[in-house]
Motif scaffolding. Sequence first.
Motif, PDB file in Angstrom:
ATOM      1  N   PRO A 265       0.808  -1.122  -0.124  1.00 44.93           N
ATOM      2  CA  PRO A 265       0.006   0.064   0.076  1.00 44.93           C
ATOM      3  C   PRO A 265       0.881   1.316  -0.054  1.00 44.93           C
ATOM      4  CG  PRO A 265      -0.207  -1.051   2.164  1.00 44.93           C
ATOM      5  CD  PRO A 265       0.608  -1.928   1.217  1.00 44.93           C
ATOM      6  N   ASP A 266       2.015   1.140   0.735  1.00 41.84           N
ATOM      7  CA  ASP A 266       2.829   2.309   0.813  1.00 41.84           C
ATOM      8  C   ASP A 266       3.286   2.757  -0.641  1.00 41.84           C
ATOM      9  OD1 ASP A 266       2.806   2.826   3.473  1.00 41.84           O
ATOM     10  OD2 ASP A 266       3.878   1.028   3.647  1.00 41.84           O
ATOM     11  N   ALA A 267       3.962   1.668  -1.557  1.00 45.77           N
ATOM     12  CA  ALA A 267       4.344   2.084  -2.776  1.00 45.77           C
ATOM     13  C   ALA A 267       3.346   2.552  -3.786  1.00 45.77           C
ATOM     14  CB  ALA A 267       5.177   0.880  -3.269  1.00 45.77           C
ATOM     15  N   ALA A 268       2.162   1.903  -3.573  1.00 48.34           N
ATOM     16  CA  ALA A 268       0.952   2.099  -4.357  1.00 48.34           C
ATOM     17  C   ALA A 268       0.607   3.525  -4.366  1.00 48.34           C
ATOM     18  CB  ALA A 268      -0.049   1.104  -3.963  1.00 48.34           C
ATOM     19  N   LEU A 269       0.365   4.068  -2.948  1.00 45.83           N
ATOM     20  CA  LEU A 269       0.088   5.348  -2.801  1.00 45.83           C
ATOM     21  C   LEU A 269       1.001   6.361  -3.293  1.00 45.83           C
ATOM     22  CD1 LEU A 269      -2.336   6.739  -1.294  1.00 45.83           C
ATOM     23  CD2 LEU A 269      -1.142   6.832   0.880  1.00 45.83           C
ATOM     24  N   TYR A 270       2.397   5.832  -3.226  1.00 48.49           N
ATOM     25  CA  TYR A 270       3.536   6.955  -3.719  1.00 48.49           C
ATOM     26  C   TYR A 270       3.122   7.054  -5.027  1.00 48.49           C
ATOM     27  CZ  TYR A 270       7.883   8.167  -5.327  1.00 48.49           C
ATOM     28  OH  TYR A 270       8.946   8.721  -6.035  1.00 48.49           O
ATOM     29  N   TYR A 271       3.044   6.150  -5.855  1.00 50.60           N
ATOM     30  CA  TYR A 271       2.854   6.320  -7.347  1.00 50.60           C
ATOM     31  C   TYR A 271       1.607   7.043  -7.745  1.00 50.60           C
ATOM     32  CZ  TYR A 271       7.140   3.216  -7.950  1.00 50.60           C
ATOM     33  OH  TYR A 271       8.367   2.611  -7.714  1.00 50.60           O
ATOM     34  N   LEU A 272       0.594   6.656  -6.882  1.00 49.97           N
ATOM     35  CA  LEU A 272      -0.576   7.432  -7.160  1.00 49.97           C
ATOM     36  C   LEU A 272      -0.485   8.874  -6.882  1.00 49.97           C
ATOM     37  CD1 LEU A 272      -3.892   6.986  -7.584  1.00 49.97           C
ATOM     38  CD2 LEU A 272      -3.964   7.493  -5.002  1.00 49.97           C
ATOM     39  N   THR A 273       0.000   9.106  -5.926  1.00 52.61           N
ATOM     40  CA  THR A 273       0.297  10.778  -5.729  1.00 52.61           C
ATOM     41  C   THR A 273       1.113  11.431  -6.609  1.00 52.61           C
ATOM     42  OG1 THR A 273       2.122  10.190  -4.028  1.00 52.61           O
ATOM     43  CG2 THR A 273      -0.318  10.492  -3.217  1.00 52.61           C
ATOM     44  N   ARG A 274       2.266  10.527  -7.009  1.00 58.33           N
ATOM     45  CA  ARG A 274       3.272  11.230  -8.084  1.00 58.33           C
ATOM     46  C   ARG A 274       2.471  11.619  -9.265  1.00 58.33           C
ATOM     47  NH1 ARG A 274       8.541   8.404  -9.378  1.00 58.33           N
ATOM     48  NH2 ARG A 274       8.462   9.870 -11.169  1.00 58.33           N
ATOM     49  N   MET A 275       1.456  10.635  -9.528  1.00 58.43           N
ATOM     50  CA  MET A 275       0.812  11.070 -10.934  1.00 58.43           C
ATOM     51  C   MET A 275      -0.531  12.114 -10.800  1.00 58.43           C
ATOM     52  SD  MET A 275       0.235   7.020 -12.316  1.00 58.43           S
ATOM     53  CE  MET A 275      -0.225   7.420 -13.991  1.00 58.43           C
ATOM     54  N   LEU A 276      -0.795  12.237  -9.669  1.00 55.02           N
ATOM     55  CA  LEU A 276      -1.966  13.093  -9.398  1.00 55.02           C
ATOM     56  C   LEU A 276      -1.085  14.663  -9.235  1.00 55.02           C
ATOM     57  CD1 LEU A 276      -4.238  11.646  -6.780  1.00 55.02           C
ATOM     58  CD2 LEU A 276      -4.803  12.271  -9.011  1.00 55.02           C
ATOM     59  N   ASP A 277       0.266  14.534  -8.504  1.00 55.77           N
ATOM     60  CA  ASP A 277       0.939  15.580  -8.402  1.00 55.77           C
ATOM     61  C   ASP A 277       1.351  16.057  -9.870  1.00 55.77           C
ATOM     62  OD1 ASP A 277       2.452  17.851  -6.977  1.00 55.77           O
ATOM     63  OD2 ASP A 277       4.293  16.733  -7.836  1.00 55.77           O
ATOM     64  N   ALA A 278       1.619  15.342 -10.755  1.00 57.35           N
ATOM     65  CA  ALA A 278       2.297  15.660 -12.090  1.00 57.35           C
ATOM     66  C   ALA A 278       1.022  16.042 -13.330  1.00 57.35           C
ATOM     67  CB  ALA A 278       2.882  14.641 -12.725  1.00 57.35           C
ATOM     68  N   GLY A 279      -0.378  16.098 -12.747  1.00 52.32           N
ATOM     69  CA  GLY A 279      -1.375  16.404 -13.304  1.00 52.32           C
ATOM     70  C   GLY A 279      -2.147  15.431 -13.987  1.00 52.32           C
ATOM     71  N   GLU A 280      -1.874  14.129 -13.707  1.00 46.25           N
ATOM     72  CA  GLU A 280      -2.707  13.056 -14.364  1.00 46.25           C
ATOM     73  C   GLU A 280      -4.380  13.391 -14.188  1.00 46.25           C
ATOM     74  OE1 GLU A 280      -3.760  10.830 -16.643  1.00 46.25           O
ATOM     75  OE2 GLU A 280      -1.470   9.972 -16.543  1.00 46.25           O
ATOM     76  N   ASP A 281      -4.937  12.754 -15.140  1.00 44.99           N
ATOM     77  CA  ASP A 281      -6.450  12.913 -15.025  1.00 44.99           C
ATOM     78  C   ASP A 281      -6.807  11.948 -14.075  1.00 44.99           C
ATOM     79  OD1 ASP A 281      -9.030  12.873 -15.393  1.00 44.99           O
ATOM     80  OD2 ASP A 281      -9.208  12.331 -17.361  1.00 44.99           O
ATOM     81  N   PRO A 282      -7.555  12.277 -12.849  1.00 44.36           N
ATOM     82  CA  PRO A 282      -8.005  11.470 -11.874  1.00 44.36           C
ATOM     83  C   PRO A 282      -8.913  10.227 -12.409  1.00 44.36           C
ATOM     84  CG  PRO A 282      -7.981  13.721 -10.911  1.00 44.36           C
ATOM     85  CD  PRO A 282      -7.530  13.693 -12.375  1.00 44.36           C
ATOM     86  N   LEU A 283      -9.890  10.662 -13.099  1.00 41.53           N
ATOM     87  CA  LEU A 283     -10.496   9.536 -13.825  1.00 41.53           C
ATOM     88  C   LEU A 283      -9.984   8.501 -14.411  1.00 41.53           C
ATOM     89  CD1 LEU A 283     -13.722  11.704 -15.097  1.00 41.53           C
ATOM     90  CD2 LEU A 283     -13.425  10.602 -12.958  1.00 41.53           C
ATOM     91  N   PHE A 284      -8.779   8.782 -15.140  1.00 38.13           N
ATOM     92  CA  PHE A 284      -8.024   7.798 -15.783  1.00 38.13           C
ATOM     93  C   PHE A 284      -7.404   6.782 -14.766  1.00 38.13           C
ATOM     94  CE2 PHE A 284      -3.370   6.378 -16.243  1.00 38.13           C
ATOM     95  CZ  PHE A 284      -3.652   5.559 -17.388  1.00 38.13           C
ATOM     96  N   LEU A 285      -7.038   7.390 -13.570  1.00 33.74           N
ATOM     97  CA  LEU A 285      -6.709   6.559 -12.543  1.00 33.74           C
ATOM     98  C   LEU A 285      -8.029   5.637 -11.850  1.00 33.74           C
ATOM     99  CD1 LEU A 285      -4.228   9.386 -10.798  1.00 33.74           C
ATOM    100  CD2 LEU A 285      -3.481   7.248 -11.821  1.00 33.74           C
ATOM    101  N   CYS A 286      -8.904   6.415 -11.836  1.00 35.17           N
ATOM    102  CA  CYS A 286     -10.102   5.545 -11.342  1.00 35.17           C
ATOM    103  C   CYS A 286     -10.583   4.371 -12.287  1.00 35.17           C
ATOM    104  CB  CYS A 286     -11.351   6.552 -11.321  1.00 35.17           C
ATOM    105  SG  CYS A 286     -11.504   7.663 -10.118  1.00 35.17           S
ATOM    106  N   ARG A 287     -10.450   4.517 -13.689  1.00 38.96           N
ATOM    107  CA  ARG A 287     -10.617   3.374 -14.543  1.00 38.96           C
ATOM    108  C   ARG A 287      -9.358   2.322 -14.622  1.00 38.96           C
ATOM    109  NH1 ARG A 287     -11.624   7.908 -18.071  1.00 38.96           N
ATOM    110  NH2 ARG A 287      -9.829   7.974 -18.613  1.00 38.96           N
ATOM    111  N   ARG A 288      -8.165   2.674 -14.064  1.00 36.47           N
ATOM    112  CA  ARG A 288      -7.267   1.719 -14.088  1.00 36.47           C
ATOM    113  C   ARG A 288      -7.408   1.268 -12.595  1.00 36.47           C
ATOM    114  NH1 ARG A 288      -3.048   0.841 -17.718  1.00 36.47           N
ATOM    115  NH2 ARG A 288      -2.410  -0.855 -16.343  1.00 36.47           N
ATOM    116  N   MET A 289      -7.850   1.636 -11.678  1.00 35.65           N
ATOM    117  CA  MET A 289      -8.296   0.922 -10.338  1.00 35.65           C
ATOM    118  C   MET A 289      -9.349  -0.106 -10.504  1.00 35.65           C
ATOM    119  SD  MET A 289      -6.950   3.549  -7.235  1.00 35.65           S
ATOM    120  CE  MET A 289      -8.060   4.997  -7.654  1.00 35.65           C
ATOM    121  N   VAL A 290     -10.255   0.526 -11.168  1.00 41.45           N
ATOM    122  CA  VAL A 290     -11.437  -0.633 -11.512  1.00 41.45           C
ATOM    123  C   VAL A 290     -10.829  -1.842 -12.201  1.00 41.45           C
ATOM    124  CG1 VAL A 290     -13.528  -1.096 -12.824  1.00 41.45           C
ATOM    125  CG2 VAL A 290     -13.260   1.119 -11.429  1.00 41.45           C
ATOM    126  N   ARG A 291      -9.893  -1.616 -13.241  1.00 40.51           N
ATOM    127  CA  ARG A 291      -9.260  -2.826 -13.969  1.00 40.51           C
ATOM    128  C   ARG A 291      -8.467  -3.538 -12.832  1.00 40.51           C
ATOM    129  NH1 ARG A 291      -6.701  -4.202 -18.841  1.00 40.51           N
ATOM    130  NH2 ARG A 291      -5.760  -6.211 -18.322  1.00 40.51           N
TER     131      ARG A 291
END
Length: 438
Positions: A265-291
């Motif tokens: 969970p720690d590494a997963a949360l780190y990569y999630l926040t890196r992508m959010l911090d860089a401006g990734e579309d949150p809905l893209f991340l939602c779709r990937r987490m559903v996958r």
Amino acid sequence: MSDLFAPREPEEMAAKRPLADRLRPRTLGEVSGQEHLTGPDGVLSRMIEAGSLGSMIFWGPPGTGKTTVARLLSGETGLAFEQISAIFSGVADLKKVFEAARQRRMDGRQTLLFVDEIHRFNRAQQDSFLPVMEDGTIVLVGATTENPSFELNAALLSRARVLTFKPHDEQSLEELLKRAEAIEEKPLPLDGEARASLLRMADGDGRAVLTLAEEVWRAARSGETFGQDDLFRIVQRRAPVYDKSQDGHYNLISALHKAVRGSDPDAALYYLTRMLDAGEDPLFLCRRMVRMAVEDIGLADPQALVVCNAAKDAYDFLGSPEGELALAQACVYLATAPKSNAVYTAYKSAMRAAKENGSLLPPKHILNAPTKLMKGEGYGEGYRYDHDEPEAFSGQDYFPEKMGRRTFYDPPERGFERELRKRLEWWAKLRREKGGNG
């Protein structure tokens, strides 16, 4: 040989050139951070010693020295240097460069053609390099920040060696800062914590660390030393290196997915926040987490899919930045949930069987018979209504007769799936006892 009659840049103007340009290495040995290529036993050093330079693709992030190394190779081998950018050049420009290279070859001199951002040329433009590479008119050195395997023609790659340029580590960036302090003849006005932060801000980019250093020197008054908070205020924090449509995007989402699959969970949360911090579309991340929920967790925890969809709805409802917390909660849930890819592998196996076996008719006993003709053909004959059977289970065979019984879903022995396995085992037992269709 330099032109004796070329106008010389005044010293006061030379001193005003950007720091990164003034610190540009003059020999391969001065190149920092790429010792595997330019060090005493580096690949490029060995090529120069052997007196044989072939076409190459330099692959690496910005600010790692690709252009500089190409220029130095030209100087150390005596090849004429030509440089073009795929962003600003077209077919007409390439023809002019190739013709000039052919003329030099007639005069006994080969050309090193450096092509920046070579991945931006289309397939046809990339193919135009092949003849002049094959007959030795040019030695091609292409530079790209994107994965050559995906962006360059196979024919071009087969004629060129791919050399990987690594991002600068903190040690090589520190060496650059020390060289900058030497040429500026003054220390960088940062305390230890701020200096370490500046190195991290550079994100492995040598040009960036020197540009940041210049901003600090411009802002500092005499005798002033900046701390970390002052540094952030002065440089306004350099944006993370992340292209949402290219390698950075795919590398980080792959890292996030694998961290979830690996129950970290720690590494997963780190990569999630890196992508959010860089401006990734949150809905893209939602779709990937559903996958991830359906591929890696499946029926080991059916609630995972519900949590991910709820996180998407929460983000839609709250917006940013509050909605990102729902994504973080879903991410941690996925990483800590029990894992099973049984449905994922079962789906792939079933799809493969569907494609391999064609349009087989289901067994007649499970087909409806709305007409007398169909009833006469045996449609629906022998069908047993499961709800009327003991334990609501008949044990009939539902596969096409020509295909035979197959097992796609093989769940692990835990939780909800254990009950499904019991039902399947019971079916197999009844099948053996009764035989046929029941």
